[in-house]
Design a protein around this motif. Structure first.
Motif, PDB file in Angstrom:
ATOM      1  N   LYS A  34       0.865  -1.179   0.000  1.00 12.02           N
ATOM      2  CA  LYS A  34       0.000   0.000   0.000  1.00 12.02           C
ATOM      3  C   LYS A  34       0.903   1.231   0.000  1.00 12.02           C
ATOM      4  CE  LYS A  34      -3.882  -2.253   2.246  1.00 12.02           C
ATOM      5  NZ  LYS A  34      -4.368  -2.860   1.086  1.00 12.02           N
ATOM      6  N   ASN A  56      -4.132   6.477  -3.489  1.00 15.97           N
ATOM      7  CA  ASN A  56      -4.625   5.193  -3.009  1.00 15.97           C
ATOM      8  C   ASN A  56      -4.143   4.124  -3.995  1.00 15.97           C
ATOM      9  OD1 ASN A  56      -5.960   3.166  -1.699  1.00 15.97           O
ATOM     10  ND2 ASN A  56      -7.989   3.743  -2.420  1.00 15.97           N
ATOM     11  N   ASP A  79      -7.091   3.115  -6.897  1.00 16.10           N
ATOM     12  CA  ASP A  79      -8.517   2.931  -6.674  1.00 16.10           C
ATOM     13  C   ASP A  79      -8.909   1.650  -7.411  1.00 16.10           C
ATOM     14  OD1 ASP A  79      -8.710   5.215  -5.035  1.00 16.10           O
ATOM     15  OD2 ASP A  79      -8.787   6.469  -6.812  1.00 16.10           O
TER      16      ASP A  79
END
Length: 151
Positions: A34, A56, A79
């Protein structure tokens, strides 16, 4: 008695040394990372604190060793959108050689750019990869990914 206690403390402190190094063998397997991005501007001759850019991005990466070389297969998404080249082709990875924690300085087009790339092993199943760039145009950016082994 003091010497025994001191020796015990030194042995305890040294027992964890060398275990935080990311090796090719450590990376073998599947990982999910991440990614967070940060930026900072120059104000009154100093850089401001980093501000999260709100990215993101999630990547899934798999590593393997063949003929003593590290290879990776990567898939990136922002996303719900796929990013970059997500082909099923294994590519030779130089992440261990490029992410040494050393500052590298380059001069391009009358601009100085400094970069620091590093890998940090947090546990058997987690590592952090970070890249920081500083330019003479009074900006700096940082990307940091926390990668967790997929079981």
């Amino acid at each position: 008695m003091k010497r025994i206690v001191l020796l015990g403390l030194v042995c305890f402190a040294l027992s964890g040394c060398g275990d935080d190094k990311v090796t090719k063998e450590y990376l073998v397997g599947k990982w999910e990372c991440k990614l967070d991005g940060y930026s900072s501007k120059m104000k009154d001759g100093k850089f401001t604190d980093y501000v999260n850019d709100g990215l993101n991005i999630t990547t899934k990466e798999e590593f393997k060793i063949e003929n003593n070389k590290l290879y990776s297969l990567k898939e990136s998404k922002m996303d719900e959108y796929t990013l970059g080249d997500n082909s099923n082709d294994w590519k030779e990875s130089d992440i261990i050689e490029t992410h040494t924690g050393e500052t590298i300085e380059k001069i391009e087009n009358n601009s100085t750019k400094k970069s620091i790339k590093s890998l940090l092993k947090k546990s058997h199943d987690t590592y952090i990869v970070s890249e920081e760039y500083v330019t003479t145009q009074n900006s700096r950016i940082k990307a940091e990914a926390i990668c967790t082994r997929i079981k």
